[in-house]
Write a protein that holds these residues in place. Structure first.
Motif: not given
Lengths: 485, 389
Positions: A456-464, B146-153
């Protein structure tokens, strides 16, 4: 001893419960159990010796399962499931291993529970009854209680202390009444009672089906207060529903079938995934080959992009490829606008205003650097809405842009050299064929992969980086610069 | 007269083409843009009985309209589709670690991590592939339903008898105390039955025993939209996978499955064919249909474009309720977790059962197919989770 059934189906379905489908299965189980005890067509019982006493009407697990298999015309395994439910709900109880409420398809011994103790009875197994039961067993022989029962007993002794005399009196009465019965009857009753309490006060690790979880709160049978408001709402809803455009079943069902057919080869449950399903072979090659930013995607992945614009955009690797195509056509602003509108829609409430401003400046303002070409009406609406921006202010414009991409750009992309190129270059992994020894190896060395937070962090950096690179180019300034040269 | 005036106001606003999607407490369903309705002859006799009759007439008219378009059954269309072969689905992983009934689980978008919650308040994040437990949080309440994982992980959300939905940001540091960064987002007046992130980490959709669903802004905890219409506890919800991503379906104890517009808060479609509580709803992968599982021991398929129920998945030998349903990637298979400890696999098009799976020792409470369709995970009251492929 004949089984005296006063009335089968003791569950009282009068009143609200009549509609309570939740408890209909009790009726079904009861009906089944009654049929199983039919002297002619039911399960054959026999006498069995339990310690010193001989108990009548004992049945074996395999006879029960065979009977259910025949009755329901199904497999032995499914019959076993029904059998387990009969035991879990206390209609049949095991004689040996009495704490494990399952049906064993072998010579394990079971008996039918007396209807007095059926769970469908309305009376709740309350603590006083349990206290009396434990006290009675204590009277018979001290130290007969199991550890978990002792814990219950101590607890109840504390909390029901105020009526402990009554409890001991009842227990003594029942104990005396029991002594007056014949030994086999007494043993049978003890078994029945014990089974009842295993069900209602299950020891740790015993799965009793009466354990239901928290109650549902609102009674749906209590009818909503009939009012003008209710009916007016319903009427408007019905009118709306009548007027909403509906599609013929043949059309919509045809579409469902078409979807299944299109995705058939992509469904890991229907077609093998290449090179192999990670869960089956313990090799995560499938995931590594399909990562977000892989250089060369697989042929299956590229094929999936062609199914719909939605697939192409949802797979970020596909979206990248689409962007390459759009760059060549100098029409990247539509997708950029769509992405920005998504950011607005799904973003935090506090960022709404600043996002809306940026979007206006970049895409919608007259002479904006990445001006999108939408019809005057939609443009007017959107600009007006941006005066008081809210989450869905760009909906109309976004839909317009999306439709444009869906009906035109997407199909041109599929015919373009960009797409054909990636189709050619895409990988077609060979299916794995691991030997049992290799599979063992794989199981020992399961790769941890990269943590999603890092990705996710990598992705955010790429986007920026990408945003900085394609920052609104002031075309006018650039043009005048060139002019001055 | 009163009714007509209100309709007129609605129309004039609409005719200015300004759809107002701000949060509104108005319970009236908005009529679509149609000048004809204003001139339609509407009976204005205000007696309750009259409204009631009108309601019944409209209901039958709706049934009539639906029936006119009902020209073929699903199994007829499915006749030309080839049959399914034999399936070998086995338990590939058994995740042990919960000390009590597992109530809910969700997959991470990375296709291998999951979050699960249980009766004793524990919420655990696992890498199901390696079976390692990565994080564990203890909630201050029991029955975390209830529980859920965020799309970003990067976060998980959970809630239950505390009537709230809380978000826990995850960290790479295994020793970090996640409870310290906990964020309370949703607040209901009764138990939380289900929660789901929308397309980003910034919004959560919840359903509750108080009979409502709600959409929340995670950062501020602000209520963005509430959804009223169920007459009893709402037990489940699912977001539509379509590219517009603006609708969701919910199921409740009132036996209704409602489809909602997330922008306006209105119920746009409603289906009431089940005979008992609806425990689970799940969209068909194309977004044009959804399946439901209920205590009446059946699963049903509803076609949204034709506005009707199109299939019932049931068998005489199945008498216990369905707790959870999900589709395989292509939508051809429907997996159902049942209260009799089994999992039944249905051929969605032909309506037959293709497989029955055993393994759990108590009721199956939750079932989800992984994001890439390579496996599905079940959670059970026997304290374990199993991955099947």
């Amino acid at each position: 001893m004949s089984l005296h059934l006063s009335k089968p189906g003791i569950l009282d379905l009068s009143g609200g419960d009549k509609n309570d489908m939740k408890y209909i299965f009790h009726l079904q189980l009861e009906a089944l159990v009654v049929e199983m005890q039919d002297p002619k067509t039911g399960v054959k019982g026999s006498e069995q010796k339990l310690n010193v006493t001989t108990i009548p009407h004992v049945i074996t697990g395999k006879d029960i399962v065979a009977w259910i298999t025949n009755k329901m015309k199904t497999t032995a395994e499914e019959a076993n499931v029904v059998g387990t439910m009969l035991v879990a709900y206390g209609y049949i109880y095991p004689l040996q291993n009495h704490k494990k409420l399952v049906m064993c398809n072998d010579s394990s011994l079971y008996r039918f529970q007396t209807p007095y103790f059926w769970p469908s009875q309305k009376w709740v197994a309350d603590d006083s009854d349990y206290a009396i039961y434990l006290a009675k067993r204590n009277i018979r022989k001290k130290g007969l209680l199991e550890p978990y029962e002792q814990v219950h007993y101590n607890h109840l002794h504390k909390w029901l202390n105020h009526k402990w005399d009554f409890i001991v009196m009842q227990a003594t009465e029942q104990y005396r009444a029991g002594r007056e019965r014949k030994k086999p009857d007494r043993v049978v009753f003890d078994c029945q009672e014990r089974a009842y309490w295993i069900l209602n006060r299950p020891p740790r690790r015993t799965h009793s089906a009466l354990d239901c979880g928290p109650d549902r709160l609102i009674d749906p049978n209590a009818s909503e207060k009939e009012s003008f408001d209710l009916y007016r709402r319903m009427n408007i809803f019905y009118q709306q529903a009548i007027m909403r455009s509906k599609v013929k079943s043949s059309v919509s069902l045809g579409a469902l079938v078409k979807y299944v057919t299109t995705y058939k080869t992509h469904d890991p449950f229907l077609a093998p995934c290449l090179p192999s399903n990670p869960w089956q072979t313990d090799s995560d090659a499938y995931w590594t080959l399909n990562m977000r930013s892989v250089d060369l995607p697989t042929k299956m992945r590229v094929e999936r992009w062609s199914f719909s614009l939605f697939e192409l955009l949802t797979d970020l690797r596909g979206r990248d490829d689409f962007k390459i195509f759009l760059k060549k056509e100098f029409s990247g602003e539509n997708l950029a606008f769509w992405e920005a509108a998504e950011e607005l829609k799904w973003g935090t409430a506090s960022s709404m205003k600043s996002k809306a401003e940026t979007i206006f400046k970049t895409f919608l303002a007259p002479n904006a650097p990445r001006w999108i070409n939408i019809d005057g009406r939609t443009m007017g609406l959107t600009v007006k809405g941006l005066e008081h921006p809210h989450r869905y202010v760009l909906d109309a414009a976004q839909t317009h842009v999306l439709l444009l991409m869906k009906k035109d750009t997407f199909f041109r992309y599929l015919k373009s050299p960009v797409y054909k190129d990636i189709q050619k270059k895409a990988l077609n992994p060979e299916p794995h064929s691991f030997s049992p020894a290799q599979l063992e190896q794989n199981a020992q060395n399961r790769s941890p992969g990269i943590h999603p937070i890092i990705l996710w962090k990598q992705e955010e950096e790429e986007k920026a980086k990408a945003a900085a690179a394609s920052a609104p180019v002031d075309v006018k300034a650039m043009m005048s610069k060139i002019d001055r040269k | 007269q009163k009714v007509l005036v209100e309709l007129k106001i609605t129309f004039s606003q609409c005719s200015k083409n300004e759809r107002n999607y701000k949060t509104t407490s108005r319970k009236y369903m908005r009529s679509p843009l149609s000048p004809e309705m204003a001139t339609q002859e509407v009976q204005l006799n205000e007696t309750l009985a009259h409204l009631k009759t009108e309601s019944e007439n409209l209901k039958s008219k709706l049934e009539e309209e639906r029936a006119k378009l009902h020209d073929v059954e699903l199994h007829q269309v499915a006749e030309k589709v080839e049959g399914l072969g034999q399936f070998i689905m086995k338990t590939r992983r058994t995740l042990k670690g919960h000390g009590n009934k597992v109530l809910c689980m969700d997959w991470c978008k990375d296709k291998r991590r999951i979050v699960s919650s249980s009766q004793d308040g524990k919420v655990i994040v696992w890498d199901a592939f390696t079976t390692n437990k990565e994080h564990a949080v203890t909630m201050p309440c029991t029955w975390v339903m209830a529980c859920a994982y965020a799309p970003s992980g990067c976060a998980v959300a959970c809630g239950g008898l505390d009537n709230k939905c809380s978000v826990y940001p995850l960290s790479l540091d295994k020793n970090e105390n996640l409870a310290a960064k906990k964020k309370s987002v949703a607040m209901h007046t009764n138990y939380l039955s289900a929660c789901s992130f929308t397309n980003s980490d910034m919004q959560i959709l919840t359903s509750s025993g108080d009979g409502t669903c709600a959409l929340w802004d995670v950062e501020s905890g602000q209520l963005l939209q509430s959804f009223h219409g169920h007459a009893a506890d709402v037990l489940c919800l699912d977001l539509a996978p379509s590219e517009t991503g603006n609708t969701f379906v919910s199921g409740g104890c009132d036996k209704k499955a409602n489809v909602w517009d997330m922008r306006s808060g209105q119920c746009i479609q409603s289906f009431e064919t089940h005979e008992s509580d609806i425990n689970s709803v799940r969209y068909y992968p194309s977004g044009d249909a959804f399946a439901s599982g209920s205590d009446d021991a059946t699963c049903r398929l509803y076609d949204l474009r034709a506005d009707r129920e199109v299939a019932i998945y049931s068998k005489e030998s199945i008498i216990f309720g369905v707790s959870s349903v999900d589709f395989s990637l292509s939508g051809r298979l429907l997996f159902g977790g049942y209260n009799d400890y089994t999992i039944n696999v249905w051929d969605v098009l032909k309506g037959t059962r293709v497989s029955i799976l055993f393994g759990h020792e108590n009721r199956v409470s939750t079932l989800r197919v992984s994001p890439d369709g390579t496996a599905f995970c079940t959670g059970s009251w026997d304290h374990t989770l199993r991955i099947w492929a």
